[in-house]
Design a protein around this motif. Structure first.
Motif, mmCIF file in Angstrom:
data_model
loop_
_atom_site.group_PDB
_atom_site.id
_atom_site.type_symbol
_atom_site.label_atom_id
_atom_site.label_comp_id
_atom_site.label_asym_id
_atom_site.label_seq_id
_atom_site.Cartn_x
_atom_site.Cartn_y
_atom_site.Cartn_z
ATOM 1 N N ASP A 345 0.830 -1.207 0.000
ATOM 2 C CA ASP A 345 0.000 0.000 0.000
ATOM 3 C C ASP A 345 0.868 1.262 0.000
ATOM 4 O O ASP A 345 0.556 2.244 -0.683
ATOM 5 N N PHE A 346 1.956 1.233 0.757
ATOM 6 C CA PHE A 346 2.857 2.382 0.774
ATOM 7 C C PHE A 346 3.448 2.641 -0.612
ATOM 8 O O PHE A 346 3.498 3.780 -1.080
ATOM 9 N N TYR A 347 3.909 1.559 -1.252
ATOM 10 C CA TYR A 347 4.522 1.703 -2.574
ATOM 11 C C TYR A 347 3.555 2.330 -3.580
ATOM 12 O O TYR A 347 3.965 3.057 -4.496
ATOM 13 N N ALA A 354 -3.754 1.380 3.974
ATOM 14 C CA ALA A 354 -2.709 1.017 4.923
ATOM 15 C C ALA A 354 -3.129 1.382 6.342
ATOM 16 O O ALA A 354 -2.908 0.613 7.293
ATOM 17 N N GLY A 355 -3.748 2.548 6.496
ATOM 18 C CA GLY A 355 -4.177 2.993 7.820
ATOM 19 C C GLY A 355 -5.215 2.072 8.434
ATOM 20 O O GLY A 355 -5.142 1.743 9.627
ATOM 21 N N LEU A 356 -6.193 1.634 7.637
ATOM 22 C CA LEU A 356 -7.215 0.712 8.145
ATOM 23 C C LEU A 356 -6.598 -0.609 8.603
ATOM 24 O O LEU A 356 -6.951 -1.161 9.653
ATOM 25 N N ILE A 358 -3.417 -1.140 9.534
ATOM 26 C CA ILE A 358 -2.567 -0.937 10.705
ATOM 27 C C ILE A 358 -3.406 -0.784 11.976
ATOM 28 O O ILE A 358 -3.078 -1.350 13.025
ATOM 29 N N GLN A 359 -4.503 -0.032 11.899
ATOM 30 C CA GLN A 359 -5.346 0.150 13.079
ATOM 31 C C GLN A 359 -5.933 -1.181 13.547
ATOM 32 O O GLN A 359 -6.000 -1.454 14.753
ATOM 33 N N LYS A 360 -6.340 -2.016 12.597
ATOM 34 C CA LYS A 360 -6.864 -3.336 12.951
ATOM 35 C C LYS A 360 -5.782 -4.182 13.632
ATOM 36 O O LYS A 360 -6.044 -4.877 14.624
ATOM 37 N N LEU A 361 -4.562 -4.088 13.107
ATOM 38 C CA LEU A 361 -3.454 -4.845 13.702
ATOM 39 C C LEU A 361 -3.141 -4.349 15.106
ATOM 40 O O LEU A 361 -2.856 -5.145 16.011
ATOM 41 N N TYR A 375 3.112 2.143 11.802
ATOM 42 C CA TYR A 375 2.194 3.251 12.078
ATOM 43 C C TYR A 375 2.919 4.591 12.010
ATOM 44 O O TYR A 375 2.406 5.568 11.439
ATOM 45 N N VAL A 376 4.129 4.650 12.558
ATOM 46 C CA VAL A 376 4.929 5.877 12.473
ATOM 47 C C VAL A 376 5.219 6.207 11.011
ATOM 48 O O VAL A 376 5.100 7.365 10.579
ATOM 49 N N ASP A 377 5.590 5.191 10.229
ATOM 50 C CA ASP A 377 5.857 5.398 8.805
ATOM 51 C C ASP A 377 4.618 5.969 8.101
ATOM 52 O O ASP A 377 4.722 6.870 7.255
ATOM 53 N N LEU A 378 3.444 5.431 8.459
ATOM 54 C CA LEU A 378 2.195 5.901 7.862
ATOM 55 C C LEU A 378 1.962 7.376 8.204
ATOM 56 O O LEU A 378 1.633 8.186 7.318
ATOM 57 N N LEU A 379 2.112 7.726 9.481
ATOM 58 C CA LEU A 379 1.868 9.102 9.914
ATOM 59 C C LEU A 379 2.813 10.077 9.225
ATOM 60 O O LEU A 379 2.411 11.192 8.863
ATOM 61 N N VAL A 380 4.046 9.665 9.027
ATOM 62 C CA VAL A 380 5.006 10.524 8.325
ATOM 63 C C VAL A 380 4.567 10.710 6.871
ATOM 64 O O VAL A 380 4.609 11.828 6.332
ATOM 65 N N ARG A 381 4.143 9.629 6.236
ATOM 66 C CA ARG A 381 3.683 9.726 4.843
ATOM 67 C C ARG A 381 2.442 10.611 4.730
ATOM 68 O O ARG A 381 2.229 11.284 3.713
ATOM 69 N N GLN A 382 1.616 10.594 5.786
ATOM 70 C CA GLN A 382 0.425 11.439 5.815
ATOM 71 C C GLN A 382 0.746 12.862 6.250
ATOM 72 O O GLN A 382 -0.171 13.688 6.339
#
Length: 479
Positions: A345-347, A354-356, A358-361, A375-382
């Motif tokens: 998803d990131f690629y 990806a957020g959905l 990660i939150q489930k995990l 999750y940190v990687d996601l927040l940075v991308r956002q």
């Protein structure tokens, strides 16, 4: 970082000589070894050596693999005779077979150990053996046995190892050999009894932890056959020489325990293929290898996962996604499959998906290191840098001695505009890899940026004292 040459690896392998010194009786806190090398000295020596080693060897920064090693070995340690469970790990990016235990609870694992050990019980057999070296304090007790081998001799050996790792293998070997050749020969002659004891206690640990105790002799037998005629064997076999009698002895001991323990797990196989992909020379060759293996084992989940990883590395995202979808159909909660899907998803910049996931995990696995890292990687991308800083602050409190996490803290703090935090995080990272002068310099910058904030300045000043103390400890050992 420079990749280690063969001569350097031979020097690093000698760290196993340190915890492989001779004695026959079990240690007690009041024995003569503690009078010469106390547990505190062992702890300080090990941490000092680890900080220097970290700066010289390439490491594998794979949260899933690191978490697997740390979680499994700490669980294994609960079944061992180890009294001090303050373990620190280093996962070295080297395909050569090796693992070691250094004084003070330092556990080193080469990526090559995963390549060599087909099953989890075999992998854990090696780590159980190393934990036995620690629990029996072979390092300190060998010093008690060999009075001529004092602290300067120990540190000379360690300095030689680090010098070799820094790119001067000849100088490093000269330091090691010249520090006291006769004592070194005595250590080697005594190593058989300690290896025997570490085998015995390691097998006991394996069985208590629920593993198949035959894992240790099984791997020993594989290695003995594989490297029987090799002129220069892997480091592990240099420091843990294998003979037919030793293999037979470990097998006889293992068969005395109840059978039916864990031999292998899917989790181990998944980590193993991740490591295999790391060491593939080209993504294309990795794809071909996994396709070939799947021809004979089309339903092997680990091989399918390995192919999915190799395809991502080869930028074939569509086929990789198809494979991951099939794997998730079989095992929807599998952490490896889900986090690899997050990578997909990131690629493709599918951040909402990806957020959905990660939150489930996180709901199912709160405070899990690999998920929190994602999750940190996601927040940075956002570009949600403030929230990323909050999350990684929590993560680093649970992993205060992980240089990889501190490196990411520095990056996140920079994005969040916390300049004081950037310098503080860089100081922690640099201290953990043994660059104390640069760490103190970063604290000086942090103090300047803190200005009139009394609380921040007080924290910085206290940390400066602690890092100077660590630096002094290292200097004492290296004088």
């Amino acid at each position: 970082m420079r990749h280690l040459g063969k001569a350097t690896l031979l020097c690093l392998g000698l760290v196993n000589v340190l915890p492989s010194l001779a004695y026959d009786n079990l240690p007690s806190l009041g024995d003569s070894s503690s009078a010469i090398v106390s547990p505190l000295q062992e702890y300080q020596l090990g941490r000092a050596w680890l900080s220097l080693l970290r700066s010289q060897v390439p490491r594998i920064n794979d949260p899933l693999a690191k978490d697997y090693i740390e979680t499994k070995v700490k669980r294994l340690a609960q079944s061992s005779r180890l009294q001090d469970h303050r373990l620190e790990f280093i996962f070295i990016k080297d395909p050569e077979l090796n693992a070691f235990a250094a004084p003070g609870g330092i556990i080193g694992v080469n990526g090559g150990l995963f390549l060599a050990a087909p099953n989890e019980s075999e992998f854990m057999g090696v780590l159980a053996h190393e934990l036995a070296h620690l629990s029996q304090r072979h390092f300190a007790r060998g010093v008690a046995e060999q009075q001529q081998l004092q602290i300067p001799m120990m540190t000379a050996l360690l300095v030689g190892i680090v010098a070799a790792a820094a790119g001067s293998p000849d100088a490093g070997m000269a330091t090691i050999i010249g520090s006291q050749a006769a004592a070194y020969q005595n250590m080697m002659s005594f190593s058989r009894s300690n290896e025997q004891e570490a085998d015995r206690i390691g097998i006991e640990t394996l069985a208590k932890a629920g593993y198949d105790p035959k894992g240790m002799p099984d791997l020993f037998e594989i290695l003995m056959k594989k490297y029987r005629f090799q002129q220069i064997p892997p480091e592990f076999l240099i420091t843990h020489p294998l003979t037919e009698s030793r293999v037979a002895d470990t097998r006889n001991r293992a068969e005395r325990y109840p059978q039916g323990g864990i031999s292998n797990t899917l989790e181990y196989d998944l980590v193993r293929v991740r490591v295999q992909v790391v060491f593939e020379d080209t993504p294309g060759s990795s794809v071909k290898r996994f396709r070939s293996l799947l021809e004979n084992n089309p339903n092997d989940n680990a091989l399918q996962y390995g192919l999915a990883l190799a395809l991502i590395k080869n930028n074939n995202l569509a086929e990789s996604e198809q494979i991951l979808n099939k794997l998730l159909t079989k095992d929807a909660n599998n952490l490896f499959y889900n986090l690899t899907y997050v990578d997909l998803d990131f690629y493709q910049n599918r951040l909402a998906n990806a957020g959905l996931r990660i939150q489930k995990l996180l709901v199912a696995n709160p405070n899990n290191y690999p998920i929190t890292k994602a999750y940190v990687d996601l927040l940075v991308r956002q570009r949600n840098f403030q929230e990323a800083a909050k999350v990684i602050d929590k993560l680093v409190r649970s992993r205060p001695n992980d240089p990889d996490v501190w490196y990411q803290v520095s990056e996140v703090k920079g994005r969040a505009g916390d300049i004081v935090g950037v310098h503080q995080a860089q100081a922690e990272y640099l201290a953990l890899i043994g660059n104390y002068d640069a760490a103190l310099e970063q604290l000086k910058y942090a103090r300047q940026k803190a200005g009139n904030s009394f609380q921040q300045v007080a924290i910085i000043n206290q940390r400066e004292k602690e890092i100077r103390s660590q630096q002094d400890t290292v200097k004492q050992f290296l004088q």
